[in-house]
Scaffold this motif. Sequence first.
Motif, PDB file in Angstrom:
ATOM      1  N   ASN A 223      23.036 -19.662   0.909  1.00 55.17           N
ATOM      2  CA  ASN A 223      23.403 -20.161  -0.460  1.00 55.17           C
ATOM      3  C   ASN A 223      22.228 -21.278  -0.921  1.00 55.17           C
ATOM      4  O   ASN A 223      22.179 -21.152  -2.206  1.00 55.17           O
ATOM      5  N   ARG A 224      22.271 -22.445  -0.365  1.00 53.65           N
ATOM      6  CA  ARG A 224      21.523 -23.383  -0.601  1.00 53.65           C
ATOM      7  C   ARG A 224      20.169 -23.077  -0.645  1.00 53.65           C
ATOM      8  O   ARG A 224      19.588 -23.561  -1.636  1.00 53.65           O
ATOM      9  N   VAL A 225      19.619 -22.324   0.200  1.00 55.17           N
ATOM     10  CA  VAL A 225      18.242 -21.917   0.227  1.00 55.17           C
ATOM     11  C   VAL A 225      17.804 -21.233  -1.201  1.00 55.17           C
ATOM     12  O   VAL A 225      16.935 -21.516  -1.949  1.00 55.17           O
ATOM     13  N   MET A 226      18.759 -20.598  -1.549  1.00 56.49           N
ATOM     14  CA  MET A 226      18.836 -19.709  -2.967  1.00 56.49           C
ATOM     15  C   MET A 226      18.831 -20.621  -4.120  1.00 56.49           C
ATOM     16  O   MET A 226      18.689 -20.016  -5.297  1.00 56.49           O
TER      17      MET A 226
ATOM     18  N   SER B 145      13.382 -30.486  10.749  1.00 56.30           N
ATOM     19  CA  SER B 145      13.692 -31.069   9.744  1.00 56.30           C
ATOM     20  C   SER B 145      14.078 -30.349   8.702  1.00 56.30           C
ATOM     21  O   SER B 145      13.546 -30.298   7.615  1.00 56.30           O
ATOM     22  N   GLY B 146      15.174 -29.793   9.105  1.00 51.22           N
ATOM     23  CA  GLY B 146      15.988 -28.932   8.070  1.00 51.22           C
ATOM     24  C   GLY B 146      15.507 -27.641   7.894  1.00 51.22           C
ATOM     25  O   GLY B 146      15.896 -26.885   6.886  1.00 51.22           O
TER      26      GLY B 146
ATOM     27  N   SER C 193      15.239 -28.712  -1.727  1.00 50.43           N
ATOM     28  CA  SER C 193      14.522 -27.600  -1.056  1.00 50.43           C
ATOM     29  C   SER C 193      13.472 -28.206   0.092  1.00 50.43           C
ATOM     30  O   SER C 193      13.379 -27.176   0.967  1.00 50.43           O
ATOM     31  N   LEU C 194      13.730 -29.358   0.514  1.00 46.81           N
ATOM     32  CA  LEU C 194      12.888 -29.875   1.606  1.00 46.81           C
ATOM     33  C   LEU C 194      13.934 -29.768   2.979  1.00 46.81           C
ATOM     34  O   LEU C 194      13.456 -29.720   4.193  1.00 46.81           O
TER      35      LEU C 194
END
Length: 152
Positions: A97-100, A8-9, A107-108
């Motif tokens: 990059n997107r996690v940060m 789920s991502g 963020s889910l």
Amino acid sequence: MRTLLVGSGILLMLVFLSVSSCGSSQKSVTISEEEAVAFKNQEADTVSISDPDSKYEIIIIEPGFNFWLNSIARPRGYYSQSFLENRNRIYVIEWNNRVMMPNRYNSLLYELRINYDPNVDYGYEVNYKLYYYFIYFQRKYRQRLGPFIPRI
């Protein structure tokens, strides 16, 4: 055995080297009716694979991914291992990059950082499943993790 967990991502690889980040642009992707059916599949499935020639394993926990992989994705051998590795490097960098940046990206979808060492040979099977998870993820959630349109 080192493990890659996807769900789920959520993506997690227990490899001990981090990668830097880069940007991407957003474009629309056309989804076929068959693929839309695959995305709606909520059948709980877990895909677990390990490459017999490496010590790495990938575990993908995403409703519908296994169905999508078996019915939509290109067959093994369609892309070379070097192609898959190159694309995976690009996708991992953007993912991290997107996690940060949880205030900018959901963020889910981007919960955990992936450590992908470009100097490690994860084997064909692991790279194949990781690559197609990225394609599945981009198409299902209408995301763009690199300069390439996420085609099948």
